[in-house]
Design a protein around this motif. Structure first.
Motif, PDB file in Angstrom:
ATOM      1  N   VAL A 189       0.858  -1.178   0.000  1.00 14.87           N
ATOM      2  CA  VAL A 189       0.000   0.000   0.000  1.00 14.87           C
ATOM      3  C   VAL A 189       0.897   1.230   0.000  1.00 14.87           C
ATOM      4  CG1 VAL A 189      -1.777   1.278   1.243  1.00 14.87           C
ATOM      5  CG2 VAL A 189      -1.812  -1.220   1.249  1.00 14.87           C
ATOM      6  N   ARG A 209       1.254   4.872   0.882  1.00 18.16           N
ATOM      7  CA  ARG A 209       0.588   5.838   1.747  1.00 18.16           C
ATOM      8  C   ARG A 209       1.257   7.216   1.733  1.00 18.16           C
ATOM      9  NH1 ARG A 209       0.239   0.992   4.907  1.00 18.16           N
ATOM     10  NH2 ARG A 209      -1.938   0.385   5.155  1.00 18.16           N
ATOM     11  N   SER A 224     -10.860   0.689  -2.725  1.00 14.16           N
ATOM     12  CA  SER A 224     -11.441   1.339  -1.554  1.00 14.16           C
ATOM     13  C   SER A 224     -11.636   0.268  -0.486  1.00 14.16           C
ATOM     14  CB  SER A 224     -12.765   2.018  -1.894  1.00 14.16           C
ATOM     15  OG  SER A 224     -13.696   1.082  -2.367  1.00 14.16           O
ATOM     16  N   VAL A 258     -12.629  -4.936   0.730  1.00 15.46           N
ATOM     17  CA  VAL A 258     -11.908  -4.247  -0.329  1.00 15.46           C
ATOM     18  C   VAL A 258     -12.741  -4.266  -1.602  1.00 15.46           C
ATOM     19  CG1 VAL A 258      -9.825  -4.261  -1.748  1.00 15.46           C
ATOM     20  CG2 VAL A 258      -9.683  -4.853   0.665  1.00 15.46           C
ATOM     21  N   ARG A 295      -6.911  11.023  -2.054  1.00 13.55           N
ATOM     22  CA  ARG A 295      -6.072  10.199  -1.191  1.00 13.55           C
ATOM     23  C   ARG A 295      -6.755   9.785   0.104  1.00 13.55           C
ATOM     24  NH1 ARG A 295      -0.048  12.679  -1.295  1.00 13.55           N
ATOM     25  NH2 ARG A 295       0.282  10.944   0.125  1.00 13.55           N
ATOM     26  N   GLU A 309      -7.240   3.752  -1.544  1.00  9.67           N
ATOM     27  CA  GLU A 309      -5.950   3.140  -1.241  1.00  9.67           C
ATOM     28  C   GLU A 309      -5.249   2.840  -2.561  1.00  9.67           C
ATOM     29  OE1 GLU A 309      -5.405  -1.053   0.664  1.00  9.67           O
ATOM     30  OE2 GLU A 309      -5.704   0.405   2.292  1.00  9.67           O
ATOM     31  N   ARG A 318      -2.163   0.797  -4.494  1.00  8.47           N
ATOM     32  CA  ARG A 318      -1.365  -0.415  -4.296  1.00  8.47           C
ATOM     33  C   ARG A 318      -0.527  -0.739  -5.519  1.00  8.47           C
ATOM     34  NH1 ARG A 318      -5.650  -4.758  -1.697  1.00  8.47           N
ATOM     35  NH2 ARG A 318      -6.148  -3.569   0.180  1.00  8.47           N
TER      36      ARG A 318
END
Length: 97
Positions: free
Chosen positions: A27, A29, A48, A55, A81, A85, A87
């Motif tokens: 992920v 971030r 999301s 998920v 953001r 999420e 990935r």
């Protein structure tokens, strides 16, 4: 036939088939993680996650083009953001830090 992230439902004869494929992902971030993905032109996809940790796939994504404090632009689309999420899949042998 319905196909989503390694799970296949349905077949011509009406029998359901479930195939589970394990994938390791990281992920993204922080700004640095997103910048790193942009720098190496890694394919970033968007999901999301709800309150119950379910998920939902949002977009196949692509290469990160722009990073702002509130949004990320991927493949010409802008994603918020704080709502999504981001990935990347890791290849076999890699470990997320």
């Amino acid at each position: 036939m319905f196909k989503a992230e390694g799970i296949h439902y349905g077949s011509p004869n009406g029998i359901f088939e479930v195939i589970i494929v394990k994938r390791t992902y990281k992920v993204l971030r922080t700004d640095m993680e997103l910048f790193g993905a942009a720098l190496v032109q890694a394919h970033v996809y968007v999901v999301s996650v709800d309150e119950e940790l379910r998920v939902a796939f949002e977009d196949y994504g692509g290469i990160v083009a722009e990073i702002k404090p509130e949004s990320v632009k991927i493949a010409g689309k802008i994603f918020m953001r704080d709502q999504l999420e981001f990935r990347i899949h890791l290849v076999s042998g890699e470990r997320p830090e």
